[in-house]
Motif scaffolding. Structure first.
Motif, short mmCIF file in Angstrom:
data_model
loop_
_atom_site.label_atom_id
_atom_site.label_comp_id
_atom_site.label_asym_id
_atom_site.label_seq_id
_atom_site.Cartn_x
_atom_site.Cartn_y
_atom_site.Cartn_z
N ASP A 174 0.86 -1.18 0.00
CA ASP A 174 0.00 0.00 0.00
C ASP A 174 0.90 1.23 0.00
OD1 ASP A 174 -1.93 1.92 0.26
OD2 ASP A 174 -2.55 1.33 2.27
N LEU A 232 0.04 4.28 0.11
CA LEU A 232 -0.55 5.40 0.84
C LEU A 232 -0.60 6.65 -0.04
CD1 LEU A 232 1.16 4.80 4.29
CD2 LEU A 232 -1.14 4.11 3.59
N PHE A 261 -2.21 9.94 0.90
CA PHE A 261 -1.56 10.81 1.88
C PHE A 261 -0.29 11.46 1.33
CE2 PHE A 261 -3.64 7.50 4.58
CZ PHE A 261 -4.64 8.32 5.09
N ARG A 293 -7.83 12.68 0.32
CA ARG A 293 -7.37 11.92 1.48
C ARG A 293 -8.32 10.77 1.81
NH1 ARG A 293 -7.71 15.80 4.90
NH2 ARG A 293 -9.60 15.13 5.93
N GLN A 327 -5.08 -2.23 1.67
CA GLN A 327 -5.54 -1.03 2.38
C GLN A 327 -6.35 -1.35 3.63
OE1 GLN A 327 -7.43 0.40 -1.13
NE2 GLN A 327 -5.65 1.59 -1.79
#
Length: 137
Positions: free
Chosen positions: A50, A52, A55, A74, A105
């Motif tokens: 993941d 991210l 972010f 987000r 996730q």
């Protein structure tokens, strides 16, 4: 390509008469994938972790865009997790890449996580963004 996906997502938001902030969020929601790929020196996202991406992009956009743009970006991954837990049949509509990333996730939300998600400001915009994201694949 990521560019085509971004343009299609934004076009779908625009066709739905979304606010300018939601259209911009739809355009930029996966920009984090490109940043990670550039940092890793690869052309495609890593499908075994993941990243991210929702972010990673925020520091690059903060100060340029309001929270009405940043929050749906987000929250768009959590929106997928919410929809998988709360909407019958939604998970079956996901692309193979979205199914794989869902596992990385954290999978569908628990009822408690879903309640926390939907109570957040901009959750409704994130859910709409998620639908544009799905349709643009």
């Amino acid at each position: 390509s990521q560019l085509q996906h971004a343009l299609q997502s934004a076009a779908l938001a625009e066709q739905a008469n979304e606010s300018p902030e939601t259209v911009v969020a739809a355009l930029l929601h996966d920009l984090g994938h490109l940043i990670v790929a550039e940092l890793d020196g690869v052309d495609e996202p890593n499908s075994h972790r993941d990243e991210l991406h929702q972010f990673i992009v925020l520091p690059f956009l903060r100060g340029l865009f309001p929270e009405a743009v940043l929050a749906p970006i987000r929250l768009h991954v959590d929106a997928k997790r919410f929809l998988c837990s709360m909407e019958a049949g939604y998970a079956e509509t996901l692309s193979p890449a979205s199914v794989a990333s869902l596992a990385l996730q954290g999978g569908p939300f628990s009822p408690e996580e879903a309640a926390q998600f939907v109570a957040q400001p901009h959750a409704a915009a994130a859910l709409r963004l998620r639908r544009y994201d799905d349709q643009a694949k």
